[in-house]
Scaffold this motif. Structure first.
Motif, PDB file in Angstrom:
ATOM      1  N   THR A 171       8.654   2.983 -16.133  1.00  0.00           N
ATOM      2  CA  THR A 171       8.183   3.572 -14.893  1.00  0.00           C
ATOM      3  C   THR A 171       6.716   3.197 -14.758  1.00  0.00           C
ATOM      4  OG1 THR A 171       9.734   5.420 -14.998  1.00  0.00           O
ATOM      5  CG2 THR A 171       7.773   5.707 -13.625  1.00  0.00           C
ATOM      6  N   VAL A 172       6.375   2.570 -13.663  1.00  0.00           N
ATOM      7  CA  VAL A 172       5.061   1.955 -13.501  1.00  0.00           C
ATOM      8  C   VAL A 172       4.353   2.594 -12.317  1.00  0.00           C
ATOM      9  CG1 VAL A 172       3.858  -0.220 -13.086  1.00  0.00           C
ATOM     10  CG2 VAL A 172       5.943  -0.202 -14.457  1.00  0.00           C
ATOM     11  N   SER A 173       3.171   3.135 -12.552  1.00  0.00           N
ATOM     12  CA  SER A 173       2.408   3.820 -11.513  1.00  0.00           C
ATOM     13  C   SER A 173       0.925   3.668 -11.816  1.00  0.00           C
ATOM     14  CB  SER A 173       2.786   5.311 -11.489  1.00  0.00           C
ATOM     15  OG  SER A 173       2.288   5.969 -12.644  1.00  0.00           O
ATOM     16  N   PRO A 174       0.048   4.195 -10.978  1.00  0.00           N
ATOM     17  CA  PRO A 174      -1.385   4.125 -11.302  1.00  0.00           C
ATOM     18  C   PRO A 174      -1.754   4.848 -12.588  1.00  0.00           C
ATOM     19  CG  PRO A 174      -1.104   4.560  -8.965  1.00  0.00           C
ATOM     20  CD  PRO A 174       0.257   4.665  -9.594  1.00  0.00           C
ATOM     21  N   GLU A 175      -0.863   5.773 -13.047  1.00  0.00           N
ATOM     22  CA  GLU A 175      -1.130   6.497 -14.286  1.00  0.00           C
ATOM     23  C   GLU A 175      -0.383   5.906 -15.471  1.00  0.00           C
ATOM     24  OE1 GLU A 175       0.195   8.380 -11.421  1.00  0.00           O
ATOM     25  OE2 GLU A 175      -1.905   8.195 -10.815  1.00  0.00           O
ATOM     26  N   LYS A 176       0.745   5.265 -15.235  1.00  0.00           N
ATOM     27  CA  LYS A 176       1.565   4.683 -16.299  1.00  0.00           C
ATOM     28  C   LYS A 176       1.605   3.172 -16.120  1.00  0.00           C
ATOM     29  CE  LYS A 176       4.629   8.724 -16.199  1.00  0.00           C
ATOM     30  NZ  LYS A 176       6.023   9.181 -15.923  1.00  0.00           N
ATOM     31  N   ASP A 210       0.813  -1.215   0.000  1.00  0.00           N
ATOM     32  CA  ASP A 210       0.000   0.000   0.000  1.00  0.00           C
ATOM     33  C   ASP A 210       0.847   1.265   0.000  1.00  0.00           C
ATOM     34  OD1 ASP A 210      -2.089  -1.815   0.279  1.00  0.00           O
ATOM     35  OD2 ASP A 210      -2.282  -1.498   2.442  1.00  0.00           O
ATOM     36  N   GLN A 211       2.139   1.135   0.293  1.00  0.00           N
ATOM     37  CA  GLN A 211       3.024   2.304   0.370  1.00  0.00           C
ATOM     38  C   GLN A 211       3.664   2.668  -0.962  1.00  0.00           C
ATOM     39  OE1 GLN A 211       2.752   3.436   3.546  1.00  0.00           O
ATOM     40  NE2 GLN A 211       1.569   1.545   3.808  1.00  0.00           N
ATOM     41  N   ILE A 212       3.608   1.765  -1.925  1.00  0.00           N
ATOM     42  CA  ILE A 212       4.341   1.969  -3.182  1.00  0.00           C
ATOM     43  C   ILE A 212       3.610   2.955  -4.090  1.00  0.00           C
ATOM     44  CG2 ILE A 212       5.341   0.883  -5.213  1.00  0.00           C
ATOM     45  CD1 ILE A 212       6.688  -0.050  -2.704  1.00  0.00           C
ATOM     46  N   LEU A 213       4.296   4.017  -4.475  1.00  0.00           N
ATOM     47  CA  LEU A 213       3.726   5.040  -5.361  1.00  0.00           C
ATOM     48  C   LEU A 213       4.084   4.783  -6.818  1.00  0.00           C
ATOM     49  CD1 LEU A 213       4.611   8.058  -3.080  1.00  0.00           C
ATOM     50  CD2 LEU A 213       2.326   7.115  -3.456  1.00  0.00           C
TER      51      LEU A 213
END
Length: 531
Positions: free
Chosen positions: A263-268, A247-250
């Motif tokens: 680069t992997v994120s909720p947007e990418k 849950d801490q990973i941005l």
């Protein structure tokens, strides 16, 4: 080794270097096969990665007279035995499994000097990863030769995911960079830290403390923060306050199976982000680093307790244990975590913590609950405590070690990630362990069967439809897809196929691993191949 499990109450364009090996034999190339690279090919590959290729020399080889690894050294062997159980003995190497089960007794320092000592059960080579380039070149080479790939950081691993016979390891342990930053995204704005895949919990916490900050790490301080720990969920002393490690990973920085740096994120690449955050390590991509949330430093109240039950009626002993675990629930709901264990006739709490609290508050939490329980003669909200502790008592009678972590990881709104949904309504994570016999494999097999077939089912009966912590489960769990991943498994499998269509990344009980089988000689083959 203690065989342990956690019961939670619980299409890509291939890059040129990787395109070369598109033919897919039924089995991965194994040492001794005609497809196995020559000495020159290994040497040439090593040159392309700056000499970062490491050949496996089993730690226990100093205890054996095998001529393959040098002379027997009695003094070195004696010294090795004294530190063999310590995690650091193994995580400072690129190949030595912490869980001795997966060495199949080869190069066992506790056996006679003339006992077998070969590299057969071990990974054959490791690449000491320093950058995405090392990963990309390794994936290209192993793909071209159809060699099994394993991802390893520290190797804290009950299930043998970070090892594999005849494999090449991508060893991320030396990716130790850290950077403090202010992170801004649609879902979070605030302090954060970029943490390399090799950064261990004690290193990350020290860096955070130096800036008067906190970071969630594991109860074991030597785990890697953004490696399999977070990718598998991850809990710790701050879990009730902030949630699980996943849950801490941005965002993640990864190299895909196709060799792309992403680069992997909720947007990418949101689907890959979702899978990496709780869907299991060593499965979807090679993580180089992660950006994690940090929090303001705060005072923490902590206490320990040890109770010896050898002089009292066993019923009294277990009544006290049950009473404590029920009574600690208000502390958990207030953001605390309690780690407890039952070993034979001893009960210990090591420790119970209340972040942001004081000693008096912690004592008040416990005392007021105890008084209420005595006054009203009813348990705190816990619908099956009697049945649970009856089962635990029967398990302890079979000489199993029992450890529990009482926590509430859903006090805050959990993010959208692949964490097993069973975590979100759990009160206790229970670990069972049996002792490991370093000199009798048959006994170990019997104890493992006891765990899988008898001990675990006693707990599973109490929590039908629940799950287990995939980082610390039973590697022989029959229905592991449901137990470790819950309803997320079909979506995780689709993401696995999208980002790793050729199953470059295999790990035991990892998503998609049911398509493969490890044969008795260690050879990894597609299930149903008949080879």
């Amino acid at each position: 080794m203690a065989q342990a499990t956690r019961l939670v109450l619980f299409l890509i364009t291939l890059l040129p270097g990787i395109q070369a090996g598109l033919s897919s034999p039924s089995c991965r190339c194994f040492p001794g096969d005609a497809c196995w690279p020559s000495v020159k090919q290994w040497s040439d590959f090593n040159a392309t990665i700056g000499g970062r290729l490491i050949s496996t020399t089993p730690l226990g080889s100093v205890c054996h007279t095998s001529k393959a690894f040098g002379a027997y050294d009695a003094r070195a062997c004696a010294d090795l035995k004294t530190v063999w159980p310590l995690p650091a003995t193994h995580y400072e190497t690129a190949w030595s499994p912490m869980q001795a089960w997966f060495t199949n007794f080869s190069c066992n320092p506790f056996l006679p000097p003339d006992a077998p000592c070969t590299t057969d059960p071990f990974v054959r080579y490791a690449v000491n990863v320093s950058s995405a380039v090392d990963v990309r070149k390794t994936l290209a080479f192993t793909s071209r030769h159809n060699i099994r790939v394993v991802i390893r950081n520290t190797g804290h691993d009950y299930l043998g995911k970070s090892t594999g016979p005849g494999a090449v390891v991508l060893w991320t342990y030396h990716l130790k960079h850290m950077e403090s930053l202010h992170y801004t995204s649609p879902v979070y704005s605030g302090p954060a830290m970029r943490v390399g895949a090799g950064v261990q919990g004690f290193e990350a916490m020290a860096a955070a403390h130096a800036r008067n900050k906190l970071i969630l790490t594991g109860n074991c301080p030597t785990i890697g923060v953004t490696s399999g720990y977070s990718q598998g969920g991850g809990h710790g002393q701050l879990a009730s306050l902030f949630g699980l490690a996943a849950d801490q990973i941005l965002e993640w920085e990864v190299v895909s199976a196709a060799g792309e740096l992403l680069t992997v994120s909720p947007e990418k690449h949101p689907d890959l982000y979702w899978a990496l955050a709780g869907g299991g390590g060593g499965t979807y991509a090679v993580v180089l680093s992660g950006v994690v949330k940090v929090y303001p430093e705060r005072r923490t109240a902590t206490a320990t307790l040890t109770f010896d039950g050898s002089e009292v009626d066993p019923r009294v002993f277990w009544d006290v244990i049950q009473h404590f675990v029920v009574a600690v629930l208000p502390v958990v709901d207030a953001g605390g975590v309690a780690v407890w264990a039952v070993i034979e006739d001893s009960f210990s709490v090591t420790p119970i913590t209340l972040p942001g609290g004081t000693r008096e508050q912690l004592q008040s939490h416990l005392q007021s609950t105890v008084e209420l329980l005595k006054r009203h003669k009813i348990p705190y909200v816990n619908h099956n405590a009697t049945a649970l502790f009856s089962a635990l008592r029967s398990i302890a009678a079979d000489d199993a070690v029992i450890s529990g972590i009482s926590m509430n990881v859903s006090r805050t709104q959990p993010p959208n990630n692949a964490v097993n949904p069973a975590w979100r309504n759990s009160a206790i994570s229970v670990t069972l362990g049996t002792t490991y016999n370093y000199t009798d494999r048959a006994v170990d097999v019997q104890r493992q069967e006891l765990m899988t077939k008898e001990l675990l089912p006693r707990l599973e009966l109490l929590t039908p439809g629940s799950g287990a912590y995939l980082n610390e489960g039973d590697f022989n769990q029959p229905d592991w897809q449901r137990v470790f991943y819950g309803r997320n498994y079909p979506r995780l499998e689709a993401i696995k196929v999208r980002y790793d269509p050729r199953d470059m990344f295999y790990a035991r009980t990892a998503v998609g691993s049911e398509r493969w089988v490890e044969r008795k000689d260690g050879r990894l083959c597609r299930r149903g191949s008949g080879i």
